[in-house]
Design a protein around this motif. Structure first.
Motif: not given
Length: 207
Positions: A54-64, A110-111, A162-164, A181-192
């Motif tokens: 799911i996170i990768l799908a969200c990141l693809k949308i943001i990348a575009k 959270g994500s 871009g922050k950590e 919720w922050l676990d979902g944010i951590e998943s975003i950071a890990a995927a990035m």
């Protein structure tokens, strides 16, 4: 809407069929907590992989969106489609599996909130993440869940910009909604910081 944006707009970044495939894998796994009430082994990894997908799908949308292939409104619309699939109520599977999926969906809240905050530019790059964590926890303690989630969303938006999010910060957070919720944010950071294949234009195969 431009021709290029219209083409992207009709691309399925995530489908209901894909989500159902994951749920079927959960059913087939006969997932059970071990004696320590911790998810273990291959069966427990299913939930991590579901969330990452799911996170990768969200990141693809943001990348575009960041490549100016999607307007903010179009990206938000696509994100809402993914969110509606992932956060929809599911039919019971088993007590243990249902608990894991409920936790996963809470984490994804959270994500999604973070991605929305980023796309709407409702964050200040000068804000300090540790300070925001304190605000979120104080709001949770006061049962002001709306403020708490909005603050976590800003934290996630800062991560997307871009922050950590430090491990030390996460270690000091007591269990609760903010932690999930922050676990979902951590998943975003890990995927990035993992594979950046989500930035490519090619479509993925279905899981």
């Amino acid at each position: 809407m431009s021709g290029r944006e219209d083409e992207v707009f009709h691309h399925d970044f995530y489908t209901e069929e894909r989500w159902k495939n994951w749920l079927n894998q959960v059913k087939e796994s006969n997932f059970k907590f071990d004696e320590s009430a911790e998810p273990q082994g291959k069966e427990g990894a299913i939930f991590v992989n579901m969330e990452d997908d799911i996170i990768l799908a969200c990141l693809k949308i943001i990348a575009k969106h960041d490549r100016n292939q999607l307007s903010s409104d179009a990206a938000l619309d696509m994100l809402s489609r993914v969110r509606d699939i992932a956060l929809a109520e599911i039919d019971p599977i088993s007590e243990d599996a249902d608990l894991m999926i409920d936790s996963l969906q809470t984490s994804l809240m959270g994500s999604f909130a973070a991605c929305e905050c980023y796309l709407r530019k409702e964050y200040d790059e000068k804000d300090d993440i540790n300070d925001l964590v304190k605000v979120a926890l104080e709001a949770e303690a006061s049962d002001d869940i709306e403020i708490s989630l909005a603050t976590v969303a800003e934290i996630g938006a800062l991560i997307l910009s871009g922050k950590e999010l430090s491990e030390k910060t996460m270690e000091d957070i007591p269990y609760g909604l903010v932690a999930e919720w922050l676990d979902g944010i951590e998943s975003i950071a890990a995927a990035m910081v993992g594979s950046d294949s989500y930035k490519d234009d090619e479509e993925d195969d279905e899981s």
